[in-house]
Design a protein around this motif. Structure first.
Motif, PDB file in Angstrom:
ATOM      1  N   ASP A  89       4.076  -5.005  12.848  1.00  0.00           N
ATOM      2  CA  ASP A  89       3.273  -3.888  12.349  1.00  0.00           C
ATOM      3  C   ASP A  89       3.416  -3.817  10.829  1.00  0.00           C
ATOM      4  N   ARG A  90       2.320  -3.486  10.199  1.00  0.00           N
ATOM      5  CA  ARG A  90       2.334  -3.356   8.743  1.00  0.00           C
ATOM      6  C   ARG A  90       1.279  -2.343   8.328  1.00  0.00           C
ATOM      7  N   GLU A  91       1.664  -1.407   7.474  1.00  0.00           N
ATOM      8  CA  GLU A  91       0.755  -0.381   6.968  1.00  0.00           C
ATOM      9  C   GLU A  91       0.938  -0.239   5.463  1.00  0.00           C
ATOM     10  N   GLY A  92      -0.129   0.087   4.789  1.00  0.00           N
ATOM     11  CA  GLY A  92      -0.083   0.274   3.335  1.00  0.00           C
ATOM     12  C   GLY A  92      -1.131   1.277   2.881  1.00  0.00           C
ATOM     13  N   GLY A  93      -0.883   1.885   1.730  1.00  0.00           N
ATOM     14  CA  GLY A  93      -1.828   2.860   1.201  1.00  0.00           C
ATOM     15  C   GLY A  93      -1.674   3.010  -0.302  1.00  0.00           C
ATOM     16  N   ALA A  94      -2.714   3.461  -0.981  1.00  0.00           N
ATOM     17  CA  ALA A  94      -2.708   3.651  -2.439  1.00  0.00           C
ATOM     18  C   ALA A  94      -3.665   4.795  -2.784  1.00  0.00           C
ATOM     19  N   THR A  95      -3.240   5.639  -3.734  1.00  0.00           N
ATOM     20  CA  THR A  95      -4.044   6.783  -4.183  1.00  0.00           C
ATOM     21  C   THR A  95      -4.036   6.839  -5.701  1.00  0.00           C
ATOM     22  N   PHE A  96      -5.207   7.067  -6.288  1.00  0.00           N
ATOM     23  CA  PHE A  96      -5.332   7.144  -7.746  1.00  0.00           C
ATOM     24  C   PHE A  96      -6.160   8.378  -8.113  1.00  0.00           C
ATOM     25  N   THR A  97      -5.579   9.201  -8.984  1.00  0.00           N
ATOM     26  CA  THR A  97      -6.270  10.403  -9.475  1.00  0.00           C
ATOM     27  C   THR A  97      -6.082  10.468 -10.986  1.00  0.00           C
ATOM     28  N   ALA A  98      -7.181  10.637 -11.713  1.00  0.00           N
ATOM     29  CA  ALA A  98      -7.132  10.694 -13.184  1.00  0.00           C
ATOM     30  C   ALA A  98      -6.904  12.124 -13.642  1.00  0.00           C
ATOM     31  N   ASP A  99      -5.794  12.364 -14.356  1.00  0.00           N
ATOM     32  CA  ASP A  99      -5.516  13.702 -14.897  1.00  0.00           C
ATOM     33  C   ASP A  99      -6.175  13.920 -16.260  1.00  0.00           C
ATOM     34  N   THR A 100      -6.299  12.866 -17.022  1.00  0.00           N
ATOM     35  CA  THR A 100      -6.896  12.971 -18.365  1.00  0.00           C
ATOM     36  C   THR A 100      -7.964  11.898 -18.511  1.00  0.00           C
ATOM     37  N   VAL A 101      -9.121  12.315 -18.980  1.00  0.00           N
ATOM     38  CA  VAL A 101     -10.230  11.384 -19.182  1.00  0.00           C
ATOM     39  C   VAL A 101     -10.788  11.578 -20.587  1.00  0.00           C
ATOM     40  N   PRO A 102     -11.483  10.626 -21.119  1.00  0.00           N
ATOM     41  CA  PRO A 102     -12.080  10.775 -22.446  1.00  0.00           C
ATOM     42  C   PRO A 102     -13.136  11.880 -22.478  1.00  0.00           C
ATOM     43  N   GLU A 114      -8.696   6.143  -3.350  1.00  0.00           N
ATOM     44  CA  GLU A 114      -7.722   6.151  -2.257  1.00  0.00           C
ATOM     45  C   GLU A 114      -7.977   4.942  -1.353  1.00  0.00           C
ATOM     46  N   LEU A 115      -6.934   4.134  -1.132  1.00  0.00           N
ATOM     47  CA  LEU A 115      -7.011   2.939  -0.300  1.00  0.00           C
ATOM     48  C   LEU A 115      -5.935   3.007   0.771  1.00  0.00           C
ATOM     49  N   SER A 116      -6.258   2.506   1.933  1.00  0.00           N
ATOM     50  CA  SER A 116      -5.284   2.454   3.030  1.00  0.00           C
ATOM     51  C   SER A 116      -5.619   1.259   3.915  1.00  0.00           C
ATOM     52  N   GLY A 117      -4.645   0.730   4.531  1.00  0.00           N
ATOM     53  CA  GLY A 117      -4.850  -0.411   5.416  1.00  0.00           C
ATOM     54  C   GLY A 117      -3.701  -0.527   6.405  1.00  0.00           C
ATOM     55  N   SER A 118      -3.941  -1.206   7.499  1.00  0.00           N
ATOM     56  CA  SER A 118      -2.931  -1.411   8.533  1.00  0.00           C
ATOM     57  C   SER A 118      -3.165  -2.766   9.203  1.00  0.00           C
ATOM     58  N   ASN A 119      -2.096  -3.325   9.707  1.00  0.00           N
ATOM     59  CA  ASN A 119      -2.154  -4.617  10.383  1.00  0.00           C
ATOM     60  C   ASN A 119      -1.202  -4.571  11.573  1.00  0.00           C
ATOM     61  N   ASN A 120      -1.681  -5.003  12.703  1.00  0.00           N
ATOM     62  CA  ASN A 120      -0.880  -4.963  13.927  1.00  0.00           C
ATOM     63  C   ASN A 120      -1.062  -6.285  14.668  1.00  0.00           C
ATOM     64  N   PHE A 121       0.060  -6.890  15.111  1.00  0.00           N
ATOM     65  CA  PHE A 121       0.013  -8.156  15.830  1.00  0.00           C
ATOM     66  C   PHE A 121       0.986  -8.103  16.997  1.00  0.00           C
ATOM     67  N   GLU A 122       0.518  -8.489  18.152  1.00  0.00           N
ATOM     68  CA  GLU A 122       1.345  -8.580  19.341  1.00  0.00           C
ATOM     69  C   GLU A 122       1.064  -9.902  20.039  1.00  0.00           C
ATOM     70  N   GLY A 123       2.106 -10.566  20.439  1.00  0.00           N
ATOM     71  CA  GLY A 123       1.965 -11.844  21.125  1.00  0.00           C
ATOM     72  C   GLY A 123       3.095 -12.067  22.106  1.00  0.00           C
ATOM     73  N   GLY A 124       2.822 -12.818  23.121  1.00  0.00           N
ATOM     74  CA  GLY A 124       3.843 -13.101  24.134  1.00  0.00           C
ATOM     75  C   GLY A 124       3.477 -14.339  24.924  1.00  0.00           C
ATOM     76  N   GLY A 125       4.452 -14.951  25.528  1.00  0.00           N
ATOM     77  CA  GLY A 125       4.215 -16.148  26.320  1.00  0.00           C
ATOM     78  C   GLY A 125       5.390 -16.411  27.238  1.00  0.00           C
ATOM     79  N   GLY A 126       5.147 -17.191  28.248  1.00  0.00           N
ATOM     80  CA  GLY A 126       6.209 -17.515  29.204  1.00  0.00           C
ATOM     81  C   GLY A 126       5.873 -18.777  29.968  1.00  0.00           C
ATOM     82  N   ALA A 127       6.895 -19.454  30.412  1.00  0.00           N
ATOM     83  CA  ALA A 127       6.729 -20.679  31.192  1.00  0.00           C
ATOM     84  C   ALA A 127       7.866 -20.773  32.198  1.00  0.00           C
TER      85      ALA A 127
END
Length: 221
Positions: A89-102, A114-127
């Protein structure tokens, strides 16, 4: 424009010949032990004739020379299993807000990033695999090695209706593992090669057809 079918027929014949490639024997090719003939018996009227193949009455009859026979008792029971499982499992996020502008771009301050993302991987096997082989087979001592171990090989053929079953065995036996019944367990044989195959229409029905095999090899999927 004339079209020749000869190349096409040649390709199909070649594919048919390669559909069922012959497999070499796992236990090796049949071998024969050459036992020298005894010298001619002397007609001296005596009962004791050592030239006729004398062996002591109380001799240990366990095999120790080339050409002697030994019974191998098959008791092969092999079981193996394997399983694996993976979770990521992997999650990430980013937020940007400008307090001062020209000056003149104050309206841009109302817009944020604002950016966000997630990644999920599941795998299994047997013999899992299970093999059981029981029975007996009498083999011949093919060679006595320098350390007195015995290289043995044997083969049995059983014909049932229109099919023939082949049982072949080869390996190296320590004479100390041979019991009083002149037999040894297959699990106590080094370099053991056990082969149980057959031929006939029943065996042919279990093989893939040559055209299907050709298409399977050419398929990109």
């Amino acid at each position: 424009m004339r079209f020749s079918f000869l190349p096409l027929v040649s390709i199909f014949l070649l594919a048919g010949g390669c559909a069922q490639l012959p497999q070499s024997s796992l236990a090796g090719d049949p071998e024969w032990v050459e036992i020298p003939e005894p010298p001619p018996q002397r007609t001296n009227g005596a009962i004791f004739q050592p030239e006729a193949g004398y062996r002591p009455l109380f001799e240990d009859y366990r095999p120790r020379m080339s050409g002697d026979l030994l019974t191998v008792v098959f008791n092969e029971q092999v079981s193996a299993s394997k399983s694996a499982e993976v979770n990521s499992d992997r999650e990430g996020g980013a937020t940007f807000t400008a307090d001062t502008v020209p000056i003149g771009l104050e309206e841009l301050a109302e817009y944020g990033l604002e950016l966000s993302g997630s990644n999920n991987f599941e795998g299994g096997g047997g013999a899992e695999a299970r093999n059981t082989f029981t029975g007996t087979l009498t083999v011949t001592v093919m060679e006595v090695l320098p350390n007195r171990n015995l290289r043995v090989r044997g083969e049995k053929q059983i014909r049932i209706n229109q099919g023939t079953e082949f049982i072949r065995f080869s390996g190296i036996v320590d004479p100390r593992e041979i019991d009083g019944a002149n037999s040894v367990l297959s699990t106590q044989v080094a370099e053991a090669r056990i082969e149980y195959v057959g031929d006939g229409y029943i065996n042919e029905a279990q093989n893939m057809g040559w055209l299907q095999r050709l298409l399977l090899n050419l398929s990109p999927f």
